[in-house]
Scaffold this motif. Sequence first.
Motif, PDB file in Angstrom:
ATOM      1  N   TYR A  59      44.482  20.924  44.902  1.00 12.45           N
ATOM      2  CA  TYR A  59      43.025  20.823  45.011  1.00 12.45           C
ATOM      3  C   TYR A  59      42.513  19.475  44.513  1.00 12.45           C
ATOM      4  CZ  TYR A  59      42.368  25.648  46.410  1.00 12.45           C
ATOM      5  OH  TYR A  59      42.386  26.816  47.107  1.00 12.45           O
ATOM      6  N   VAL A  60      43.071  18.991  43.405  1.00 14.94           N
ATOM      7  CA  VAL A  60      42.636  17.705  42.862  1.00 14.94           C
ATOM      8  C   VAL A  60      42.852  16.595  43.878  1.00 14.94           C
ATOM      9  CG1 VAL A  60      43.210  15.945  41.118  1.00 14.94           C
ATOM     10  CG2 VAL A  60      42.851  18.318  40.430  1.00 14.94           C
ATOM     11  N   TRP A  61      43.956  16.643  44.599  1.00 16.59           N
ATOM     12  CA  TRP A  61      44.246  15.606  45.587  1.00 16.59           C
ATOM     13  C   TRP A  61      43.379  15.719  46.829  1.00 16.59           C
ATOM     14  CZ3 TRP A  61      49.967  16.893  44.605  1.00 16.59           C
ATOM     15  CH2 TRP A  61      50.428  16.149  43.518  1.00 16.59           C
ATOM     16  N   GLY A  62      42.876  16.921  47.128  1.00 12.48           N
ATOM     17  CA  GLY A  62      42.163  17.088  48.383  1.00 12.48           C
ATOM     18  C   GLY A  62      40.710  17.489  48.291  1.00 12.48           C
ATOM     19  N   VAL A  63      40.245  17.859  47.105  1.00 10.69           N
ATOM     20  CA  VAL A  63      38.885  18.378  46.954  1.00 10.69           C
ATOM     21  C   VAL A  63      38.241  17.708  45.739  1.00 10.69           C
ATOM     22  CG1 VAL A  63      37.515  20.467  46.547  1.00 10.69           C
ATOM     23  CG2 VAL A  63      39.589  20.615  47.897  1.00 10.69           C
ATOM     24  N   ASP A  64      36.945  17.508  45.792  1.00  8.15           N
ATOM     25  CA  ASP A  64      36.215  16.955  44.655  1.00  8.15           C
ATOM     26  C   ASP A  64      36.085  18.045  43.588  1.00  8.15           C
ATOM     27  OD1 ASP A  64      34.725  15.205  43.111  1.00  8.15           O
ATOM     28  OD2 ASP A  64      32.841  15.732  44.087  1.00  8.15           O
ATOM     29  N   VAL A  65      36.705  17.831  42.439  1.00 10.19           N
ATOM     30  CA  VAL A  65      36.744  18.826  41.365  1.00 10.19           C
ATOM     31  C   VAL A  65      35.662  18.526  40.342  1.00 10.19           C
ATOM     32  CG1 VAL A  65      38.173  19.727  39.486  1.00 10.19           C
ATOM     33  CG2 VAL A  65      39.211  19.198  41.687  1.00 10.19           C
ATOM     34  N   ASN A  66      34.998  19.558  39.839  1.00 10.69           N
ATOM     35  CA  ASN A  66      33.988  19.431  38.789  1.00 10.69           C
ATOM     36  C   ASN A  66      34.712  19.388  37.442  1.00 10.69           C
ATOM     37  OD1 ASN A  66      32.062  19.899  36.794  1.00 10.69           O
ATOM     38  ND2 ASN A  66      30.803  21.147  38.131  1.00 10.69           N
ATOM     39  N   TRP A  67      34.946  18.187  36.918  1.00 10.12           N
ATOM     40  CA  TRP A  67      35.748  18.027  35.709  1.00 10.12           C
ATOM     41  C   TRP A  67      35.064  18.554  34.458  1.00 10.12           C
ATOM     42  CZ3 TRP A  67      40.631  17.626  36.261  1.00 10.12           C
ATOM     43  CH2 TRP A  67      41.150  17.051  37.413  1.00 10.12           C
ATOM     44  N   VAL A  68      33.741  18.547  34.428  1.00  5.04           N
ATOM     45  CA  VAL A  68      33.031  19.127  33.280  1.00  5.04           C
ATOM     46  C   VAL A  68      33.314  20.623  33.214  1.00  5.04           C
ATOM     47  CG1 VAL A  68      30.765  19.589  32.269  1.00  5.04           C
ATOM     48  CG2 VAL A  68      31.247  17.349  33.297  1.00  5.04           C
ATOM     49  N   ALA A  69      33.238  21.283  34.352  1.00  6.80           N
ATOM     50  CA  ALA A  69      33.530  22.717  34.401  1.00  6.80           C
ATOM     51  C   ALA A  69      34.985  22.981  34.021  1.00  6.80           C
ATOM     52  CB  ALA A  69      33.229  23.276  35.789  1.00  6.80           C
ATOM     53  N   VAL A  70      35.897  22.151  34.499  1.00  5.73           N
ATOM     54  CA  VAL A  70      37.312  22.321  34.160  1.00  5.73           C
ATOM     55  C   VAL A  70      37.494  22.273  32.644  1.00  5.73           C
ATOM     56  CG1 VAL A  70      39.609  21.244  34.289  1.00  5.73           C
ATOM     57  CG2 VAL A  70      38.212  21.456  36.357  1.00  5.73           C
ATOM     58  N   GLY A  71      36.889  21.296  31.979  1.00 11.40           N
ATOM     59  CA  GLY A  71      37.024  21.162  30.536  1.00 11.40           C
ATOM     60  C   GLY A  71      36.434  22.329  29.780  1.00 11.40           C
ATOM     61  N   LEU A  72      35.218  22.720  30.161  1.00  9.35           N
ATOM     62  CA  LEU A  72      34.547  23.812  29.443  1.00  9.35           C
ATOM     63  C   LEU A  72      35.243  25.150  29.655  1.00  9.35           C
ATOM     64  CD1 LEU A  72      30.834  22.821  30.106  1.00  9.35           C
ATOM     65  CD2 LEU A  72      32.120  22.590  27.964  1.00  9.35           C
ATOM     66  N   VAL A  73      35.615  25.432  30.891  1.00 10.76           N
ATOM     67  CA  VAL A  73      36.288  26.700  31.178  1.00 10.76           C
ATOM     68  C   VAL A  73      37.674  26.720  30.533  1.00 10.76           C
ATOM     69  CG1 VAL A  73      37.231  28.149  33.018  1.00 10.76           C
ATOM     70  CG2 VAL A  73      34.975  27.146  33.276  1.00 10.76           C
ATOM     71  N   SER A  74      38.358  25.593  30.553  1.00 11.04           N
ATOM     72  CA  SER A  74      39.685  25.532  29.923  1.00 11.04           C
ATOM     73  C   SER A  74      39.596  25.788  28.422  1.00 11.04           C
ATOM     74  CB  SER A  74      40.339  24.171  30.175  1.00 11.04           C
ATOM     75  OG  SER A  74      40.596  24.009  31.552  1.00 11.04           O
ATOM     76  N   ALA A  75      38.613  25.211  27.765  1.00 11.66           N
ATOM     77  CA  ALA A  75      38.450  25.429  26.328  1.00 11.66           C
ATOM     78  C   ALA A  75      38.205  26.908  26.034  1.00 11.66           C
ATOM     79  CB  ALA A  75      37.300  24.575  25.794  1.00 11.66           C
ATOM     80  N   GLY A  76      37.307  27.514  26.781  1.00 14.99           N
ATOM     81  CA  GLY A  76      37.060  28.944  26.599  1.00 14.99           C
ATOM     82  C   GLY A  76      38.273  29.783  26.960  1.00 14.99           C
ATOM     83  N   GLY A  77      38.986  29.361  27.989  1.00 17.83           N
ATOM     84  CA  GLY A  77      40.179  30.088  28.416  1.00 17.83           C
ATOM     85  C   GLY A  77      41.281  30.062  27.371  1.00 17.83           C
ATOM     86  N   ILE A  78      41.394  28.960  26.659  1.00 20.10           N
ATOM     87  CA  ILE A  78      42.405  28.878  25.603  1.00 20.10           C
ATOM     88  C   ILE A  78      42.084  29.870  24.493  1.00 20.10           C
ATOM     89  CG2 ILE A  78      43.297  27.382  23.761  1.00 20.10           C
ATOM     90  CD1 ILE A  78      43.044  25.065  25.851  1.00 20.10           C
ATOM     91  N   VAL A  79      40.829  29.903  24.070  1.00 24.36           N
ATOM     92  CA  VAL A  79      40.423  30.847  23.024  1.00 24.36           C
ATOM     93  C   VAL A  79      40.614  32.289  23.512  1.00 24.36           C
ATOM     94  CG1 VAL A  79      38.469  31.690  21.651  1.00 24.36           C
ATOM     95  CG2 VAL A  79      38.809  29.231  21.977  1.00 24.36           C
ATOM     96  N   GLY A  80      40.137  32.568  24.711  1.00 25.99           N
ATOM     97  CA  GLY A  80      40.287  33.917  25.265  1.00 25.99           C
ATOM     98  C   GLY A  80      41.740  34.302  25.481  1.00 25.99           C
ATOM     99  N   GLY A  81      42.574  33.332  25.855  1.00 30.35           N
ATOM    100  CA  GLY A  81      43.994  33.607  26.056  1.00 30.35           C
ATOM    101  C   GLY A  81      44.696  34.022  24.777  1.00 30.35           C
ATOM    102  N   VAL A  82      44.348  33.366  23.688  1.00 26.26           N
ATOM    103  CA  VAL A  82      44.936  33.727  22.391  1.00 26.26           C
ATOM    104  C   VAL A  82      44.509  35.142  22.002  1.00 26.26           C
ATOM    105  CG1 VAL A  82      44.933  33.199  19.919  1.00 26.26           C
ATOM    106  CG2 VAL A  82      45.156  31.354  21.600  1.00 26.26           C
ATOM    107  N   ILE A  83      43.228  35.428  22.152  1.00 22.67           N
ATOM    108  CA  ILE A  83      42.723  36.765  21.810  1.00 22.67           C
ATOM    109  C   ILE A  83      43.370  37.823  22.704  1.00 22.67           C
ATOM    110  CG2 ILE A  83      40.667  38.243  21.781  1.00 22.67           C
ATOM    111  CD1 ILE A  83      39.071  35.651  21.064  1.00 22.67           C
ATOM    112  N   GLY A  84      43.402  37.552  24.006  1.00 26.02           N
ATOM    113  CA  GLY A  84      43.985  38.507  24.947  1.00 26.02           C
ATOM    114  C   GLY A  84      45.462  38.751  24.707  1.00 26.02           C
ATOM    115  N   ALA A  85      46.212  37.707  24.398  1.00 26.87           N
ATOM    116  CA  ALA A  85      47.647  37.868  24.131  1.00 26.87           C
ATOM    117  C   ALA A  85      47.883  38.738  22.903  1.00 26.87           C
ATOM    118  CB  ALA A  85      48.296  36.500  23.954  1.00 26.87           C
ATOM    119  N   ARG A  86      47.034  38.588  21.901  1.00 26.62           N
ATOM    120  CA  ARG A  86      47.181  39.420  20.703  1.00 26.62           C
ATOM    121  C   ARG A  86      46.800  40.869  20.989  1.00 26.62           C
ATOM    122  NH1 ARG A  86      45.635  35.459  15.680  1.00 26.62           N
ATOM    123  NH2 ARG A  86      47.321  34.005  16.129  1.00 26.62           N
ATOM    124  N   LEU A  87      45.784  41.073  21.821  1.00 27.96           N
ATOM    125  CA  LEU A  87      45.395  42.435  22.186  1.00 27.96           C
ATOM    126  C   LEU A  87      46.449  43.109  23.059  1.00 27.96           C
ATOM    127  CD1 LEU A  87      41.585  42.045  22.984  1.00 27.96           C
ATOM    128  CD2 LEU A  87      42.619  43.297  21.086  1.00 27.96           C
TER     129      LEU A  87
END
Length: 114
Positions: A59-87
């Motif tokens: 997608y990065v090579w072929g589509v215009d990616v919203n990098w702000v969204a990537v950063g914000l969602v990734s940060a939240g995803g990391i926190v949620g991933g840790v919580i989810g893995a423990r649950l």
Amino acid sequence: MKKSIIGIIVGIANGLFGAGGGSLFVPAAEKFLGVETQKAHATALAVILPLSVVSGLVYVWGVDVNWVAVGLVSAGGIVGGVIGARLLAKLSGAWLNMLFAAFLAAGAIRMLLS
């Protein structure tokens, strides 16, 4: 052979829908590979990471990616991933399947109504 076929189907779904391949992998791993529920979910997480990286690069090579969204969602995803893995380790297979089904149903209903 089953594992390769499941991998191809999950990879296609992941490329089309984002990380939606996990919603196919978990029931396939349980039904066709005989993997217990918690291990199927944990394995799906491990499988989806490389699939998402490959799909993301395409997608990065072929589509215009919203990098702000990537950063914000990734940060939240990391926190949620840790919580989810423990649950994951604390929930029974039955509860895990019910929660998984509820999230899939909610997503399906939302998609149908939009």
